[in-house]
Design a protein around this motif. Structure first.
Motif, PDB file in Angstrom:
ATOM      1  N   SER A 104      66.023 -42.051  91.557  1.00 30.80           N
ATOM      2  CA  SER A 104      67.405 -41.753  91.965  1.00 30.80           C
ATOM      3  C   SER A 104      67.420 -41.123  93.308  1.00 30.80           C
ATOM      4  N   GLY A 105      67.564 -41.681  94.291  1.00 32.83           N
ATOM      5  CA  GLY A 105      67.448 -41.042  95.584  1.00 32.83           C
ATOM      6  C   GLY A 105      65.977 -40.670  95.755  1.00 32.83           C
ATOM      7  N   ARG A 106      65.925 -39.368  96.283  1.00 36.16           N
ATOM      8  CA  ARG A 106      64.595 -38.865  96.348  1.00 36.16           C
ATOM      9  C   ARG A 106      63.490 -38.633  95.258  1.00 36.16           C
ATOM     10  N   VAL A 107      64.293 -38.550  94.184  1.00 41.74           N
ATOM     11  CA  VAL A 107      63.628 -37.955  92.917  1.00 41.74           C
ATOM     12  C   VAL A 107      63.522 -39.156  91.985  1.00 41.74           C
ATOM     13  N   LEU A 108      62.722 -38.815  90.837  1.00 41.92           N
ATOM     14  CA  LEU A 108      62.678 -39.548  89.760  1.00 41.92           C
ATOM     15  C   LEU A 108      63.213 -39.111  88.544  1.00 41.92           C
ATOM     16  N   ARG A 109      63.997 -39.773  87.574  1.00 42.40           N
ATOM     17  CA  ARG A 109      64.735 -39.295  86.617  1.00 42.40           C
ATOM     18  C   ARG A 109      64.112 -40.297  85.268  1.00 42.40           C
ATOM     19  N   LEU A 110      64.058 -39.187  84.325  1.00 44.02           N
ATOM     20  CA  LEU A 110      63.410 -39.831  83.063  1.00 44.02           C
ATOM     21  C   LEU A 110      64.492 -41.099  82.286  1.00 44.02           C
ATOM     22  N   THR A 111      63.881 -42.110  82.012  1.00 46.03           N
ATOM     23  CA  THR A 111      64.481 -43.120  81.147  1.00 46.03           C
ATOM     24  C   THR A 111      64.715 -42.455  79.809  1.00 46.03           C
ATOM     25  N   GLN A 112      65.447 -43.282  78.877  1.00 49.97           N
ATOM     26  CA  GLN A 112      65.419 -42.791  77.348  1.00 49.97           C
ATOM     27  C   GLN A 112      64.130 -42.655  76.892  1.00 49.97           C
ATOM     28  N   ALA A 113      63.380 -43.893  77.105  1.00 53.09           N
ATOM     29  CA  ALA A 113      61.934 -43.887  76.508  1.00 53.09           C
ATOM     30  C   ALA A 113      61.107 -42.542  77.060  1.00 53.09           C
ATOM     31  N   GLY A 114      61.526 -42.162  78.388  1.00 57.16           N
ATOM     32  CA  GLY A 114      60.888 -41.164  79.150  1.00 57.16           C
ATOM     33  C   GLY A 114      61.105 -39.752  78.403  1.00 57.16           C
ATOM     34  N   ALA A 115      62.222 -39.691  78.224  1.00 51.49           N
ATOM     35  CA  ALA A 115      62.870 -38.408  77.495  1.00 51.49           C
ATOM     36  C   ALA A 115      62.267 -38.066  76.147  1.00 51.49           C
ATOM     37  N   THR A 116      62.178 -39.403  75.415  1.00 54.80           N
ATOM     38  CA  THR A 116      61.615 -39.299  74.077  1.00 54.80           C
ATOM     39  C   THR A 116      60.249 -39.012  74.284  1.00 54.80           C
ATOM     40  N   PHE A 117      59.362 -39.568  75.116  1.00 53.33           N
ATOM     41  CA  PHE A 117      57.883 -39.270  75.325  1.00 53.33           C
ATOM     42  C   PHE A 117      57.559 -37.849  75.571  1.00 53.33           C
ATOM     43  N   LYS A 118      58.430 -37.500  76.496  1.00 56.27           N
ATOM     44  CA  LYS A 118      58.260 -36.147  77.131  1.00 56.27           C
ATOM     45  C   LYS A 118      58.062 -35.085  76.152  1.00 56.27           C
ATOM     46  N   ARG A 119      59.056 -35.044  75.215  1.00 55.04           N
ATOM     47  CA  ARG A 119      58.960 -33.986  74.052  1.00 55.04           C
ATOM     48  C   ARG A 119      57.708 -34.018  73.372  1.00 55.04           C
ATOM     49  N   HIS A 120      56.950 -35.195  73.284  1.00 58.97           N
ATOM     50  CA  HIS A 120      55.692 -35.276  72.621  1.00 58.97           C
ATOM     51  C   HIS A 120      54.377 -34.732  73.805  1.00 58.97           C
ATOM     52  N   VAL A 121      54.913 -35.273  74.824  1.00 55.87           N
ATOM     53  CA  VAL A 121      53.827 -34.916  76.145  1.00 55.87           C
ATOM     54  C   VAL A 121      53.734 -33.355  76.208  1.00 55.87           C
ATOM     55  N   ASP A 122      54.880 -32.627  75.978  1.00 52.79           N
ATOM     56  CA  ASP A 122      55.032 -31.059  76.322  1.00 52.79           C
ATOM     57  C   ASP A 122      54.303 -30.497  75.114  1.00 52.79           C
ATOM     58  N   ALA A 123      54.424 -31.012  73.908  1.00 54.46           N
ATOM     59  CA  ALA A 123      53.824 -30.399  72.597  1.00 54.46           C
ATOM     60  C   ALA A 123      52.273 -30.708  72.815  1.00 54.46           C
ATOM     61  N   PHE A 124      51.832 -31.856  73.422  1.00 54.51           N
ATOM     62  CA  PHE A 124      50.339 -32.014  73.325  1.00 54.51           C
ATOM     63  C   PHE A 124      49.728 -31.220  74.629  1.00 54.51           C
ATOM     64  N   VAL A 125      50.371 -31.323  75.538  1.00 55.34           N
ATOM     65  CA  VAL A 125      49.908 -30.484  76.750  1.00 55.34           C
ATOM     66  C   VAL A 125      49.793 -28.993  76.342  1.00 55.34           C
ATOM     67  N   ASN A 126      50.616 -28.523  75.470  1.00 55.24           N
ATOM     68  CA  ASN A 126      50.794 -26.999  75.102  1.00 55.24           C
ATOM     69  C   ASN A 126      49.767 -26.575  74.304  1.00 55.24           C
ATOM     70  N   ASN A 127      49.457 -27.718  73.381  1.00 53.47           N
ATOM     71  CA  ASN A 127      48.376 -27.597  72.506  1.00 53.47           C
ATOM     72  C   ASN A 127      47.101 -27.403  73.181  1.00 53.47           C
ATOM     73  N   LEU A 128      46.908 -28.377  73.943  1.00 52.69           N
ATOM     74  CA  LEU A 128      45.710 -28.453  74.526  1.00 52.69           C
ATOM     75  C   LEU A 128      45.372 -27.334  75.644  1.00 52.69           C
ATOM     76  N   ASP A 129      46.290 -26.788  75.895  1.00 51.73           N
ATOM     77  CA  ASP A 129      46.129 -25.552  77.002  1.00 51.73           C
ATOM     78  C   ASP A 129      45.837 -24.344  76.040  1.00 51.73           C
ATOM     79  N   ASP A 130      46.348 -24.452  74.716  1.00 49.58           N
ATOM     80  CA  ASP A 130      46.226 -23.259  73.833  1.00 49.58           C
ATOM     81  C   ASP A 130      44.752 -23.345  73.361  1.00 49.58           C
ATOM     82  N   GLY A 131      44.329 -24.893  73.104  1.00 49.10           N
ATOM     83  CA  GLY A 131      42.749 -24.964  72.832  1.00 49.10           C
ATOM     84  C   GLY A 131      41.881 -24.648  73.785  1.00 49.10           C
ATOM     85  N   LEU A 132      42.069 -24.808  75.100  1.00 49.44           N
ATOM     86  CA  LEU A 132      41.158 -24.497  76.123  1.00 49.44           C
ATOM     87  C   LEU A 132      41.310 -23.019  76.311  1.00 49.44           C
ATOM     88  N   ALA A 133      42.531 -22.301  76.285  1.00 51.94           N
ATOM     89  CA  ALA A 133      42.604 -20.829  76.388  1.00 51.94           C
ATOM     90  C   ALA A 133      41.818 -20.177  75.183  1.00 51.94           C
TER      91      ALA A 133
END
Length: 307
Positions: free
Chosen positions: A53-82
């Motif tokens: 969308s112009g110069r930026v990328l926007r989430l599709t519906q599938a992307g918005a659904t996927f991102k919630r799980h990505v956030d949880a995964f990356v947060n858990n991974l960072d917690d584990g590393l820490a």
């Protein structure tokens, strides 16, 4: 599925509004490299996650659904590393802490200084919480961007543990030439006929001031609505009204520039300072140590009354 962790982090950043160019600069990689990684991620998932969308990328519906799980995964991974990092070096670690602007001028610096005397290797990642609805947790805490949040109001939420750690007095702020400026303390009824400077909604401070005025037998006339406490003080100093403000660690009564702060004698003229964390999230050692320090009396070292 051979999803790359780095691609997930890049996907998070792009989904949160960064351009591919900004992501590439942040990670010191090429822009085509980021684009290829995002394309491989979409191929692995099996559907487009982003649309241009112009110069930026926007989430599709599938992307918005996927991102919630990505956030949880990356947060858990960072917690584990820490957690592993802190296991290898128990005296170190990182505490992610959110707090409102008004506590950042006095309360938070004192706590971190005093905690640092017993855990000097612990680092802090600090984030200012946005003004929200009174009694509601911040987005930073709910999305796990911070482990702990200091608040200036009680939080009621099924997923959050909140503990009051200190009580901060509320003061009347008046111009130096005001008739009550020389008093040692004052009741709100003494300024019932005065115009008030108030914080703009949503504001727990504003609601509390209105409640205190109503309990004193009057409804405050709001002359000006502003966004922060320094502006409140500036408007009072210009003679445009009076205000009720938090003490911010000041000894009172005290003169600051063109205004004077006076203790209020009205019952309930104080606000709670509390510490909140998610009940479902096990705190990492450094954060848990800081939580126990604050709840156990670290706030004694500030000018607020501990509880």
């Amino acid at each position: 599925m051979g999803v790359e962790t780095e691609a997930l982090r890049w996907f998070q950043l792009v989904a949160d509004g960064l351009t591919v160019t900004e992501v590439a600069e942040t990670y010191a990689v090429s822009q085509p490299g980021v684009s290829r990684a995002l394309a491989r991620l979409e191929e692995d998932v099996g559907t487009p996650l982003l649309r241009r969308s112009g110069r930026v990328l926007r989430l599709t519906q599938a992307g918005a659904t996927f991102k919630r799980h990505v956030d949880a995964f990356v947060n858990n991974l960072d917690d584990g590393l820490a957690a592993v990092e802190q296991l290898l070096d128990p005296g170190s670690g990182l505490v992610t802490l959110g707090f409102p602007l008004s506590l950042g001028t006095w309360f938070v610096p004192g706590l971190i200084r005093d905690f640092g005397r017993i855990r000097p290797q612990v680092r802090f990642a600090l984030q200012r919480t946005a003004v929200g609805e009174p009694g509601a947790p911040s987005r930073l805490l709910l999305t796990r961007e911070v482990e702990l949040e200091l608040t200036t109001a009680r939080i009621s939420h099924p997923d959050i543990e909140w503990r009051r750690v200190a009580v901060e007095p509320l003061l009347l702020c008046v111009p130096l030439d005001h008739p009550v400026a020389d008093a040692d303390a004052v009741e709100l009824a003494a300024v019932a006929a005065e115009p008030f400077i108030m914080r703009r909604r949503p504001s727990g401070m504003r609601e509390q001031v209105v409640d205190l005025c109503n309990a004193a037998g009057f409804s405050p006339v709001v002359a000006y609505e502003v966004d922060d406490l320094p502006t409140v003080r500036g408007f009072v100093g210009a003679g445009l009204g009076v205000a009720v403000v938090p003490a911010l660690g000041r000894d009172v009564p005290v003169v600051l520039g063109p205004v004077r702060f006076l203790p209020l004698l009205d019952p309930g003229a104080q606000r709670d300072i509390g510490l909140a964390c998610l009940t479902e999230r096990r705190l990492l050692p450094a954060a848990d140590s800081f939580r126990r320090f604050v709840v156990g009396g670290g706030a004694n070292l500030t000018s607020a009354s501990s509880v």
